[in-house]
Design a protein around this motif. Structure first.
Motif, mmCIF file in Angstrom:
data_model
loop_
_atom_site.group_PDB
_atom_site.id
_atom_site.type_symbol
_atom_site.label_atom_id
_atom_site.label_comp_id
_atom_site.label_asym_id
_atom_site.label_seq_id
_atom_site.Cartn_x
_atom_site.Cartn_y
_atom_site.Cartn_z
ATOM 1 N N GLU A 159 0.841 -1.209 0.000
ATOM 2 C CA GLU A 159 0.000 0.000 0.000
ATOM 3 C C GLU A 159 0.867 1.247 0.000
ATOM 4 O O GLU A 159 1.780 1.386 0.822
ATOM 5 C CB GLU A 159 -0.930 0.009 1.223
ATOM 6 C CG GLU A 159 -1.883 1.204 1.226
ATOM 7 C CD GLU A 159 -3.029 1.051 2.226
ATOM 8 O OE1 GLU A 159 -3.990 1.812 2.129
ATOM 9 O OE2 GLU A 159 -2.946 0.173 3.110
ATOM 10 N N HIS A 160 0.570 2.149 -0.953
ATOM 11 C CA HIS A 160 1.198 3.470 -0.963
ATOM 12 C C HIS A 160 0.470 4.357 0.048
ATOM 13 O O HIS A 160 -0.761 4.332 0.131
ATOM 14 C CB HIS A 160 1.095 4.113 -2.346
ATOM 15 C CG HIS A 160 1.943 3.446 -3.389
ATOM 16 N ND1 HIS A 160 3.279 3.732 -3.544
ATOM 17 C CD2 HIS A 160 1.637 2.513 -4.325
ATOM 18 C CE1 HIS A 160 3.762 2.999 -4.533
ATOM 19 N NE2 HIS A 160 2.790 2.251 -5.023
ATOM 20 N N TYR A 162 -1.195 7.650 1.373
ATOM 21 C CA TYR A 162 -1.861 8.778 0.734
ATOM 22 C C TYR A 162 -2.643 9.542 1.788
ATOM 23 O O TYR A 162 -2.949 9.008 2.864
ATOM 24 C CB TYR A 162 -2.785 8.309 -0.396
ATOM 25 C CG TYR A 162 -3.982 7.499 0.050
ATOM 26 C CD1 TYR A 162 -5.217 8.102 0.275
ATOM 27 C CD2 TYR A 162 -3.883 6.112 0.235
ATOM 28 C CE1 TYR A 162 -6.312 7.359 0.688
ATOM 29 C CE2 TYR A 162 -4.978 5.366 0.651
ATOM 30 C CZ TYR A 162 -6.193 5.992 0.870
ATOM 31 O OH TYR A 162 -7.282 5.264 1.277
ATOM 32 N N ILE A 208 -5.625 -0.584 -1.145
ATOM 33 C CA ILE A 208 -5.944 0.445 -0.158
ATOM 34 C C ILE A 208 -6.939 -0.183 0.815
ATOM 35 O O ILE A 208 -7.717 -1.060 0.435
ATOM 36 C CB ILE A 208 -6.508 1.752 -0.757
ATOM 37 C CG1 ILE A 208 -7.850 1.504 -1.465
ATOM 38 C CG2 ILE A 208 -5.513 2.402 -1.689
ATOM 39 C CD1 ILE A 208 -8.546 2.795 -1.876
ATOM 40 N N THR A 220 -11.967 8.341 1.800
ATOM 41 C CA THR A 220 -10.729 7.569 1.850
ATOM 42 C C THR A 220 -10.640 6.596 0.669
ATOM 43 O O THR A 220 -9.549 6.332 0.162
ATOM 44 C CB THR A 220 -10.596 6.795 3.177
ATOM 45 O OG1 THR A 220 -11.789 6.046 3.424
ATOM 46 C CG2 THR A 220 -10.356 7.743 4.334
ATOM 47 N N TYR A 223 -10.014 9.065 -2.567
ATOM 48 C CA TYR A 223 -8.669 9.638 -2.555
ATOM 49 C C TYR A 223 -7.614 8.557 -2.799
ATOM 50 O O TYR A 223 -6.612 8.787 -3.470
ATOM 51 C CB TYR A 223 -8.393 10.355 -1.236
ATOM 52 C CG TYR A 223 -8.943 11.750 -1.152
ATOM 53 C CD1 TYR A 223 -8.280 12.816 -1.755
ATOM 54 C CD2 TYR A 223 -10.122 12.024 -0.454
ATOM 55 C CE1 TYR A 223 -8.778 14.113 -1.679
ATOM 56 C CE2 TYR A 223 -10.624 13.314 -0.373
ATOM 57 C CZ TYR A 223 -9.955 14.352 -0.986
ATOM 58 O OH TYR A 223 -10.460 15.630 -0.906
ATOM 59 N N GLY A 224 -7.841 7.376 -2.245
ATOM 60 C CA GLY A 224 -6.887 6.290 -2.432
ATOM 61 C C GLY A 224 -6.809 5.828 -3.873
ATOM 62 O O GLY A 224 -5.719 5.629 -4.420
ATOM 63 N N ASN A 226 -7.786 7.545 -6.520
ATOM 64 C CA ASN A 226 -7.329 8.661 -7.346
ATOM 65 C C ASN A 226 -5.825 8.886 -7.221
ATOM 66 O O ASN A 226 -5.157 9.275 -8.191
ATOM 67 C CB ASN A 226 -8.079 9.937 -6.962
ATOM 68 C CG ASN A 226 -7.980 11.015 -8.020
ATOM 69 O OD1 ASN A 226 -8.285 10.778 -9.187
ATOM 70 N ND2 ASN A 226 -7.549 12.199 -7.617
ATOM 71 N N ALA A 227 -5.279 8.627 -6.018
ATOM 72 C CA ALA A 227 -3.842 8.829 -5.808
ATOM 73 C C ALA A 227 -2.999 7.882 -6.656
ATOM 74 O O ALA A 227 -1.836 8.173 -6.955
ATOM 75 C CB ALA A 227 -3.505 8.630 -4.330
ATOM 76 N N LEU A 228 -3.602 6.764 -7.068
ATOM 77 C CA LEU A 228 -2.860 5.761 -7.836
ATOM 78 C C LEU A 228 -3.304 5.687 -9.297
ATOM 79 O O LEU A 228 -2.975 4.737 -10.007
ATOM 80 C CB LEU A 228 -3.027 4.389 -7.190
ATOM 81 C CG LEU A 228 -2.459 4.240 -5.774
ATOM 82 C CD1 LEU A 228 -2.790 2.865 -5.208
ATOM 83 C CD2 LEU A 228 -0.953 4.443 -5.766
#
Length: 279
Positions: A159-160, A162, A208, A220, A223-224, A226-228
């Motif tokens: 998991e990145h 964010y 995520i 959450t 955003y998770g 979209n961040a990837l």
């Protein structure tokens, strides 16, 4: 990037089963995973017949409730005299070099997989309750069984980090516990992806749902994802929806996965199951 939206714990209770069924029929879920040893397992398998097109896996469980083995070990290291599992994640990790203990785990996992497949269905992936299969020695067992039973995919948990836009989140002690979990699982995943490749199995690339455990909501999740969005590969969103008001964070997840607003926000992302990824 392709997205698998998976609901864990199918079979835990009737309210969880209801939430997952509705999350697939009227929401964004594309996948679920079934707990063969939990009280509402049979209800989950009945509901699965009506959830045409959903991907599903086996949610291997040696943390909660009881073994499904009919012939129990007299001096089990995995469960107590009543058959109730007695190890947490740390205990499982510390015992993971014990060959007798690993043999017990393999036996239990095999029975759970066969319990699901006895309904004449074919799972598309394996994962586990509380991510216990991330422990490398246990992951190796899971890969072995996946190969044996023709199950093509196994979850990994990279998991990145964010930021979901709410500073209050970072004031909660749960956040820092989750960050420790992310670090541990990311470390194990480096080894586990190599193991999966050796067995010829497919894994997701990222997840995520660990870093925001107990805090998954519309923001959450969005955003998770979209961040990837610029990452290649498969992202698995791990959810735990429930309609039981006594579990408020899980009710929030239920509302998120059935939200038309979130569905619209995720409209630009290709959603699929593990099995569809292979097609």
């Amino acid at each position: 990037m392709r997205v698998i939206v998976n609901a864990d714990d199918f079979g835990m209770s009737r309210t969880v089963n209801q939430a997952i069924s509705e999350g697939y029929k009227n929401g964004i879920l594309t996948s679920t995973c079934i707990m063969a040893n939990m009280p509402a397992f049979e209800d989950a398998m009945r509901r699965l017949q009506d959830m045409v097109g959903i991907g599903f896996g086996v949610h291997l469980n040696i943390i909660e409730y009881k073994t499904i083995l009919e012939n129990k070990e007299n001096k089990s290291k995995l469960y107590d005299k009543n058959g109730t599992f007695k190890n947490g994640f740390l205990q499982l990790l510390l015992k993971s070099k014990d060959e007798d203990f690993l043999f017990e785990i393999e036996h239990e996992f095999r029975e759970q997989i066969e319990a699901v497949m006895s309904y004449n269905v074919q799972p598309d992936h394996l994962d586990s309750h509380v991510h216990v299969h991330a422990i490398p020695a246990i992951f190796n067992i899971v890969c072995k069984l996946a190969k044996e039973y023709g199950i093509p995919c196994v979850r990994t948990q990279h998991e990145h980090l964010y930021f979901a836009g709410d500073f209050k989140t970072w004031l909660k002690p749960q956040t820092y516990i989750n960050l420790i979990k992310v670090a541990i699982l990311n470390f194990f995943t480096m080894k586990n992806k190599k193991t999966a490749k050796e067995y010829g199995l497919v894994t997701n690339d990222n997840v995520i749902g660990v870093g925001y455990t107990s805090m998954m909501n519309e923001d959450t999740i969005f955003y998770g994802v979209n961040a990837l969005k610029k990452k290649r590969g498969i992202l698995e969103v791990i959810c735990h929806p429930d309609t039981n008001e006594k579990r408020p964070s899980n009710v929030t997840e239920y509302k998120a996965v059935t939200s038309p607003t979130l569905a619209a926000k995720l409209g630009d992302f290709e959603r699929m199951s593990f099995g569809e990824f292979l097609d």
